[in-house]
Design a protein around this motif. Structure first.
Motif, PDB file in Angstrom:
ATOM      1  N   LEU A 166      -2.935  -4.220  -1.944  1.00  0.00           N
ATOM      2  CA  LEU A 166      -3.105  -3.616  -3.261  1.00  0.00           C
ATOM      3  C   LEU A 166      -2.844  -2.117  -3.213  1.00  0.00           C
ATOM      4  O   LEU A 166      -2.202  -1.550  -4.102  1.00  0.00           O
ATOM      5  N   ALA A 167      -3.338  -1.504  -2.200  1.00  0.00           N
ATOM      6  CA  ALA A 167      -3.123  -0.072  -2.049  1.00  0.00           C
ATOM      7  C   ALA A 167      -1.679   0.228  -1.682  1.00  0.00           C
ATOM      8  O   ALA A 167      -1.239   1.369  -1.705  1.00  0.00           O
ATOM      9  N   SER A 168      -1.016  -0.823  -1.325  1.00  0.00           N
ATOM     10  CA  SER A 168       0.422  -0.787  -1.050  1.00  0.00           C
ATOM     11  C   SER A 168       0.878   0.311  -0.094  1.00  0.00           C
ATOM     12  O   SER A 168       0.350   0.381   1.005  1.00  0.00           O
ATOM     13  N   PRO A 169       1.805   1.126  -0.524  1.00  0.00           N
ATOM     14  CA  PRO A 169       2.339   2.067   0.469  1.00  0.00           C
ATOM     15  C   PRO A 169       1.263   2.993   1.008  1.00  0.00           C
ATOM     16  O   PRO A 169       1.274   3.341   2.184  1.00  0.00           O
ATOM     17  N   GLU A 170       0.338   3.321   0.142  1.00  0.00           N
ATOM     18  CA  GLU A 170      -0.737   4.185   0.618  1.00  0.00           C
ATOM     19  C   GLU A 170      -1.662   3.384   1.527  1.00  0.00           C
ATOM     20  O   GLU A 170      -1.979   2.236   1.225  1.00  0.00           O
ATOM     21  N   PRO A 171      -2.086   3.982   2.591  1.00  0.00           N
ATOM     22  CA  PRO A 171      -3.070   3.284   3.426  1.00  0.00           C
ATOM     23  C   PRO A 171      -4.458   3.407   2.816  1.00  0.00           C
ATOM     24  O   PRO A 171      -4.721   4.318   2.041  1.00  0.00           O
ATOM     25  N   LEU A 172      -5.284   2.478   3.162  1.00  0.00           N
ATOM     26  CA  LEU A 172      -6.686   2.616   2.793  1.00  0.00           C
ATOM     27  C   LEU A 172      -7.316   3.634   3.738  1.00  0.00           C
ATOM     28  O   LEU A 172      -7.226   3.496   4.952  1.00  0.00           O
ATOM     29  N   ARG A 173      -7.905   4.623   3.172  1.00  0.00           N
ATOM     30  CA  ARG A 173      -8.566   5.616   4.025  1.00  0.00           C
ATOM     31  C   ARG A 173     -10.073   5.363   3.961  1.00  0.00           C
ATOM     32  O   ARG A 173     -10.753   5.835   3.065  1.00  0.00           O
ATOM     33  N   LEU A 174     -10.524   4.643   4.927  1.00  0.00           N
ATOM     34  CA  LEU A 174     -11.897   4.145   4.846  1.00  0.00           C
ATOM     35  C   LEU A 174     -12.870   4.997   5.649  1.00  0.00           C
ATOM     36  O   LEU A 174     -12.519   5.567   6.685  1.00  0.00           O
ATOM     37  N   ARG A 175     -14.059   5.043   5.138  1.00  0.00           N
ATOM     38  CA  ARG A 175     -15.143   5.667   5.892  1.00  0.00           C
ATOM     39  C   ARG A 175     -16.266   4.655   6.163  1.00  0.00           C
ATOM     40  O   ARG A 175     -17.207   4.934   6.909  1.00  0.00           O
ATOM     41  N   LEU A 176     -16.178   3.534   5.513  1.00  0.00           N
ATOM     42  CA  LEU A 176     -17.184   2.491   5.752  1.00  0.00           C
ATOM     43  C   LEU A 176     -16.583   1.115   5.502  1.00  0.00           C
ATOM     44  O   LEU A 176     -15.754   0.938   4.615  1.00  0.00           O
TER      45      LEU A 176
END
Length: 865
Positions: A496-506
DNA sequence: CGGATCGAC
DNA sequence: CTATGTCGATCCG
């Protein structure tokens, strides 16, 4: 009043303080004052992503408030008056069933974790300190609180407030040990006491008290342990010289004795007639207060830690009470309606368990600060909030709460989650996800639980949280099963976030939808059993030793780097691949994990492909199966060709046994948890309520009995039902009833058990006020009065009612008290419901308690009788 | 059922 | 630099 929102809607500073709960700082002489504290926190906070998110959340709350106010402005007087009648019907019913027969105690250890650490490390005793980490504190001692250092505050900010602050890492094993010492004592006052956490519990000491009355003195006599050689404790009659002035733990000698009044009448015999060397002995009386003092005394003697207690007729009040004289004190509300009313009167609603920051702010926008406000606005609230919410409000404002201390039922979900420094590569995210699944699977296994729903939770670096869930046809419990589902969800998010990576903290994983006992029996041979068999021994060996080892090896002293954790996890994955390949997980997975490096890349590709499943029973493989249909298929397979019954989960029996073993302290510790799970649960426990606020009591605007005016508007088609029930209610109460007078109304039920002068007095002479025409009917003839009400209801105002109002027509399980159904029309409410915790007063009414599906019907049936 | 939110500890 | 973890409940779509 309508414009109060203006101020509330202004964002920024004030908003943040609202969020952070900074408004109740108790500035001490050696600490910082409120202004300084707020400024420091602001400076440390402003501009951070966290802060941005807080502002955003605050805006959302403000929007809800805006909606609320708008709805309010559209309400008509008629609607309110009608609501008033209905709400008062509930209130009356509740009042009638008020149970004043129990003595409930809420015990709360003072600054528990901090106190334990101080006790065991003398060098900490006179310093501000807190337990937790640099990023989050669990609790602070009272010295630190003077600097504004509180639970749920990040350590690095606390350090700015108080540079000398000592932050010690938590030691949950120790707290658990201390806690179980305390619980040993509590159990002697109520074997069925209810622990809420390591440092808090509810007790019903009613039975203890009646037994206690017959106890000889020696059963209430206790040695005073003198830890300091010279420091002889003052004996009865002398204690005023000690005058324990400091509320700070351990600042002076940690003496219970110094702080308590032992010279109760009838027990002052300690000085003279105790045995020779036993002058350090104390005898407690048989009263309620004495029993609780004794309990706290014993806790302090045993642990060197102090506890506070609240004593009241129900749990809600007891909880509030325990906060009142904290630390190291107790407070009692007598089992008397007037006493309750007096106590409730100026109580800020925020003190009430279940009313949190958001609710407080919303109600504040309506001008509601105290419980009295809450009571006066009950009609309005019933129109603006959901059924459960407003009914809860009514319970609170009447000072009602549960009188049954019972253990919670079965657990509903189990989860694990972790915060880390940013992870944006999807491979790492998958690895992490699997690791979480592994941990969770172990925990599930300990309780023999299998669930149908898997939820994952993601928080990005902007602190935005989202959860996504998937319910599958079969049940999951092993790492592989959970991960198979979790991976799908995670993949969807990444895609879903597609080209952008998920930038996760948790990231977190949760399993819910557990099988009931019934279902367990039938559903026994699930996919789980199959997997267990297909990899003999691997799951159990994994349970014990495997877990900590790899990561410990890889990371050394501390497991800081998730990189390493992930690496370890991957290694683990390799070991388990043969288990994975048995079918539940995509078959490609099995083929790739040969070398570590490859695993990552291939795994990743994998995930973005369409999954392909192989049925573990019939070995059929369909490329167009999705997870759900795959599971359905397996279910079918399972019911078609029974698998040998030895595939049952080996954990099931144990889990059942544990739950029933009440006498065992370790298990009582956390209900159905064993020690390991218990430990996990406690990590990170923060205790916002530690931030008690003594200064809250002001604003003592007395509310007199006014607003006797009560025009009734009823729905025509059902008025007779209403009329009848009103009749009967009026029959029950033996004096005129005013809307505002409800708390006052005398109840001549069984409260006489706890004899108190004001509680049982029957009424002088009967007269009634018609709720419709509002005219006093000077008749003692109930039938005549009822006829009058009927007549009144049939004429007049009712015609003016335009909206369709279903009052008690077909009571549904969800609409207990007639409120919600009819409010739809004039555009008033519907949305913007506030959620509150489940009605606090559930068990008050034996009727409505039992018949959960349809309480109001029962109520009415009874009325008709 | 799924997702968001609240509240407690 | 740096803002928790776990759980139950509720409400809405």
């Amino acid at each position: 009043m309508d414009n109060k929102q203006e101020a509330a809607l202004a964002p920024s500073k004030e908003a943040f303080q609202f969020r952070m709960g900074l408004n109740d700082n108790k500035a001490g002489m050696e600490g910082l004052d409120k202004e300084k504290i707020n400024k420091i926190i602001m400076d440390a906070t402003k501009g951070s992503r966290f802060y941005d998110n807080e502002l955003k959340k605050d805006q959302q709350v403000n929007q809800r408030i805006e909606k609320l106010m708008q709805q309010k402005s559209q309400l008509t007087d008629q609607q309110i008056k009608k609501a008033q009648i209905q709400v008062d019907r509930l209130a009356l019913e509740l009042e009638r069933n008020r149970d004043l027969s129990r003595i409930i105690v809420h015990v709360d250890m003072d600054a528990f974790y901090a106190a334990v650490e101080m006790r065991d490390s003398p060098e900490l005793k006179d310093k501000p300190m807190a337990v937790g980490s640099n990023s989050m504190l669990s609790t602070s001692n009272y010295l630190a609180r003077r600097f504004g250092v509180r639970a749920a505050m990040p350590g690095f900010i606390a350090k700015k407030l108080c540079p000398t602050l000592k932050i010690v890492p938590p030691n949950f094993d120790k707290y658990r040990a201390v806690s179980s010492e305390v619980r040993e004592i509590l159990a002697q006052y109520d074997p069925n006491f209810l622990p809420m956490s390591l440092d808090e519990a509810y007790l019903d000491i009613t039975d203890h008290l009646s037994e206690r009355l017959a106890w000889p003195e020696d059963k209430r006599t206790f040695m005073i342990r003198t830890n300091n050689s010279g420091g002889n404790k003052p004996l009865p009659g002398k204690q005023e010289q000690v005058e324990c002035t400091s509320p700070v733990l351990f600042e002076d000698s940690p003496s219970f004795v110094a702080d308590q009044n032992f010279s109760q009448p009838g027990l002052g015999t300690t000085e003279e007639n105790r045995k020779p060397s036993l002058e350090n002995v104390v005898v407690f009386g048989t009263s309620v207060e004495e029993a609780v003092k004794e309990m706290r005394f014993r806790i302090e003697q045993k642990t060197t830690l102090t506890a506070s207690a609240g004593i009241a007729p129900n749990m809600m009040l007891a909880k509030v009470c325990s906060d009142k004289n904290k630390p190291n004190g107790q407070y009692r509300i007598f089992n008397d309606k007037q006493a309750i009313k007096d106590f409730i009167k100026d109580l800020p609603i925020r003190k009430v368990p279940g009313i949190g920051k958001v609710t407080e702010k919303m109600l504040k926008a309506l001008g509601i600060i105290t419980c009295t406000d809450l009571y006066q606005q009950r009609a309005l609230l019933s129109l603006l909030f959901s059924e459960t919410s407003w009914q809860n409000f009514v319970h609170i404002s009447l000072g009602l709460g549960s009188t049954h201390v019972e253990r919670d039922g079965e657990r509903k979900s189990m989860s694990t989650e972790r915060t880390f420094s940013e992870i944006s590569s999807s491979e790492e995210q998958y690895g992490l996800c699997q690791e979480l699944c592994r941990d969770l699977a172990q925990d599930l296994q300990k309780e023999g639980l299998k669930g149908k729903t898997v939820t994952i939770k993601l928080k990005n670096v902007k602190f935005e949280v989202r959860t996504r869930a998937l319910t599958v046809g079969s049940t999951v419990s092993t790492e592989e099963e959970i991960f198979a589902v979790a991976k799908e969800i995670l993949k969807a998010e990444i895609d879903l976030a597609s080209p952008e990576p998920l930038r996760l903290r948790l990231m977190g994983v949760r399993v819910s939808g557990f099988l009931t006992e019934e279902e367990k029996k039938h559903h026994q041979k699930s996919i789980t059993g199959f997997l267990h068999v297909s990899k003999p021994g691997s799951s159990s060996s994994l349970g014990q030793s495997d877990k900590a080892n790899p990561s410990a090896l890889a990371t050394g002293p501390q497991r800081q780097s998730f990189f390493n954790q992930k690496r370890a996890a991957r290694e683990h994955m390799v070991q388990e691949k043969h288990a994975v390949c048995s079918g539940f997980v995509k078959s490609e997975d099995a083929t790739i994990s040969d070398s570590e490096g490859k695993t990552e890349t291939l795994d990743l590709e994998n995930v973005s492909q369409k999954p392909e499943f192989t049925c573990p029973i019939c070995f059929l493989k369909e490329s167009d199966w999705d997870l759900a249909s795959f599971n359905k298929h397996i279910d079918k397979c399972l019911s078609r060709s029974p698998i040998s019954s030895e595939l049952e989960s080996p954990y099931k029996e144990g889990a059942v046994m544990m739950r029933n073993e009440v006498g065992d302290m370790e298990i009582q510790c956390e209900g159905i948890h064993n020690a390991d799970v218990c430990a996990k649960k406690q990590i990170g426990h923060t205790r916002p309520l530690d931030a008690f606020d003594d200064s809250g009591i002001n604003n003592t605007e007395t509310t007199t009995v006014e607003d006797v005016e009560m025009n009734v508007n009823m729905d025509q088609s059902h008025h007779s039902i209403i009329a009848t029930s009103i009749k009967n209610e009026y029959k029950m109460a033996s004096e005129p009833i005013y809307a505002e007078n409800l708390i006052e109304c005398k109840v001549n039920l069984s409260d006489t058990e706890v004899a108190h002068p004001s509680s049982a007095a029957p009424c002088e002479e009967q007269s009634f006020i018609c709720p419709v025409c509002n005219i006093r009917q000077d008749t003692a003839d109930l039938a005549a009065f009822n006829r009058h009400v009927d007549v009144c209801l049939n004429k007049g105002i009712i015609e003016k009612l335009t909206e369709e109002t279903v009052i008690i027509k077909h009571p549904t399980p969800s609409s207990q008290h007639t409120g919600s159904a009819g409010r739809g029309r004039s555009g008033t409410n519907t949305n913007t419901k506030l959620r509150t915790k489940r009605p606090a007063a559930t068990n008050q009414n034996p009727v409505s308690k039992k018949s959960k599906p349809n309480p109001s019907k029962n109520t009415i049936d009874r009325f008709f009788k």
